[in-house]
Design a protein around this motif. Structure first.
Motif, short mmCIF file in Angstrom:
data_model
loop_
_atom_site.label_atom_id
_atom_site.label_comp_id
_atom_site.label_asym_id
_atom_site.label_seq_id
_atom_site.Cartn_x
_atom_site.Cartn_y
_atom_site.Cartn_z
N PRO A 336 -7.69 -16.62 -26.24
CA PRO A 336 -6.49 -17.43 -26.50
C PRO A 336 -5.63 -16.89 -27.64
CG PRO A 336 -8.42 -18.83 -26.22
CD PRO A 336 -8.91 -17.43 -26.31
N LEU A 337 -6.27 -16.45 -28.73
CA LEU A 337 -5.48 -15.94 -29.86
C LEU A 337 -4.75 -14.65 -29.48
CD1 LEU A 337 -7.91 -16.56 -32.88
CD2 LEU A 337 -5.87 -17.85 -32.23
N GLU A 340 -1.81 -15.61 -27.32
CA GLU A 340 -0.71 -16.19 -28.11
C GLU A 340 0.07 -15.09 -28.83
OE1 GLU A 340 0.46 -19.07 -28.11
OE2 GLU A 340 -1.10 -20.47 -27.47
N ARG A 341 -0.66 -14.12 -29.40
CA ARG A 341 0.04 -13.03 -30.11
C ARG A 341 0.89 -12.22 -29.13
NH1 ARG A 341 -4.96 -12.43 -32.81
NH2 ARG A 341 -5.55 -10.76 -31.35
N ALA A 344 4.13 -13.91 -27.77
CA ALA A 344 5.25 -14.10 -28.70
C ALA A 344 6.26 -12.96 -28.61
CB ALA A 344 4.71 -14.20 -30.13
N GLN A 367 -0.93 -17.88 -19.01
CA GLN A 367 -0.47 -19.27 -19.11
C GLN A 367 -1.33 -20.18 -18.24
OE1 GLN A 367 1.27 -19.72 -21.50
NE2 GLN A 367 3.16 -18.55 -21.63
N LEU A 370 -4.39 -21.04 -20.10
CA LEU A 370 -4.14 -22.03 -21.14
C LEU A 370 -3.69 -23.37 -20.58
CD1 LEU A 370 -2.29 -19.70 -23.71
CD2 LEU A 370 -4.70 -20.40 -23.72
#
Length: 425
Positions: A336-337, A340-341, A344, A367, A370
């Motif tokens: 997940p991290l 997310e990075r 962005a 997506q 998540l």
């Protein structure tokens, strides 16, 4: 009496002196089949096209163009025609155009062209050592066509590639017979042409042809005596291992190829080294090995600081390409991290269309991981906008759309249209 409007295919038939009935007899099909072809509602099967081309006295490339233009002319009846055929007293409501009507027909026509060209491509490969006689430019004269083919692949213009590659490969085979120096140059160009052909074969499901093209690429790169071309072949060869699930062999092949990249002081060598490591990172991610993936990404980042974004020996590499692969690794690892990075950032518009679409296809998968279903749908729309032919044929796109359809009790019209376009269920 109004003039009769002929579609391009019907016009070619009349120019060749056939009626629909006589052409049907010649080709051993029903007259109604000829009519469907000429209306653009059905295309001849690949094995029917050589006979049709002979009857119309056109080359297969010209027949592909006739069929494509006929498909474009295949539109719904005009309002005047609907009114003329309607029962008296019936109130007419003009029919709504099918969703994406103009845009939908073009990819279908291109798909037909691509599948029709595959037998010609196979024949060109069969004759690499015995090419047909014909005009042959020098290797220098062929550079422009190879650059165009590479660009078509990177920009997801597979129809254009499929039409031109068989003749280009045949000419390169002839060029390779002109002498020792020409042999090496022609072999290098042939490697890149085969690389472009594999882009068509693999994307459209011809996995046996893809494997054959990769073997021929390796042989041509060895004749060219170019270690960077051999690195590019190792990069592409990963497709074979992905297809059969042999990730350990894929990792070993990529690492071995990276160890043999010479002279990392040059931009081309650094790009080859970095591309192999970013590909190996994705393999490690798919194998569930985060530490190995991190090691490969670290090597790829080191290489990316030394070269600008660009295309090196047929493979795109640079800081932006690396960012796209970082997302792919995060998705494979369900990190997940990392997702997310990566999410962005957005790929710049000057990146090749195929690579940009890869980013959005992987981001859609992320997506979904998540639970962000609307964002996943928007990513798939962005992928379609970037490279429609690539997106439409990508199995991960169909899988993501199928997941979205299953998780929505009342799918939106946009999602249904996108799923229908990609043939997802």
């Amino acid at each position: 009496m109004a003039a009769r409007l002929l579609t391009p295919l019907a016009a070619a038939r009349e120019a060749a002196g056939y009626t629909q009935e006589s052409l049907a007899v010649t080709l051993k099909v029903e007259r109604t089949t000829i009519g469907r072809w000429e209306r653009g509602v059905q295309s001849p099967q690949p094995w029917q096209r050589p006979g049709l081309a002979r009857a119309l006295q056109v080359a297969l490339d010209e027949l592909d163009d006739l069929l494509r233009r006929t498909a474009r002319r295949s539109t719904r009846p005009t309002s005047a025609a609907i009114l003329a055929s309607a029962p008296i007293g019936l109130e007419l409501v003009p029919p709504a155009p099918p969703s994406g009507d103009r845009r939908e027909r073009e990819p279908v026509a291109e798909v037909d062209v691509i599948h029709a060209a595959i037998p010609r491509l196979r024949r060109a490969l069969d004759r690499l050592d015995l090419p047909d006689e014909g005009p042959t430019r020098t290797s220098a004269g062929l550079h422009g066509d190879i650059a165009r083919a590479s660009d078509d692949r990177l920009q997801s213009r597979y129809g254009s590639l499929a039409r031109r590659l068989p003749d280009l490969i045949a000419e390169l085979a002839r060029a390779g017979q002109l002498g020792d120096t020409a042999d090496r140059h022609a072999a290098a160009l042939l490697t890149l042409a085969l690389r472009a052909a594999d882009g068509v074969a693999f994307k459209f499901g011809y996995l046996d042809l893809s494997a054959r093209l990769i073997d021929l690429m390796r042989s041509a790169a060895q004749l060219a005596e170019d270690p960077l071309l051999l690195a590019a072949v190792a990069y592409v060869r990963t497709e074979t291992f992905f297809a059969n699930g042999d990730l350990d062999t894929a990792a070993r092949a990529l690492e071995l190829a990276a160890d043999h990249v010479p002279d990392l002081e040059t931009a081309s060598a650094s790009a080859a080294f970095g591309a192999l490591h970013m590909r190996a990172a994705v393999v490690a991610g798919r194998a569930g090995k985060p530490d190995r993936a991190a090691d490969h990404l670290r090597e790829a980042r080191r290489a990316a600081t030394a070269v600008p974004e660009g295309v090196y020996q047929g493979t795109a590499f640079g800081p932006a390409s690396l960012r796209i692969h970082e997302l792919a690794v995060a998705v494979e690892l369900r990190d997940p991290l990392g997702i997310e990075r990566a999410a962005a950032w957005h790929p710049p518009d000057n990146l090749p269309a195929e690579r940009r679409s890869h980013y959005f296809i992987d981001l859609a998968r992320a997506q979904l991981t998540l639970g962000r279903h609307e964002d996943a749908y928007l990513c798939l729309q962005s992928a379609r906008q970037a490279a429609p032919e690539h997106t439409r044929t990508h199995p991960q796109v169909r899988h993501s759309l199928s997941t979205l359809l299953c998780t929505h009790s009342a799918p939106s019209t946009g999602l249904l249209d996108l799923a229908a376009w990609a043939r997802a269920r």
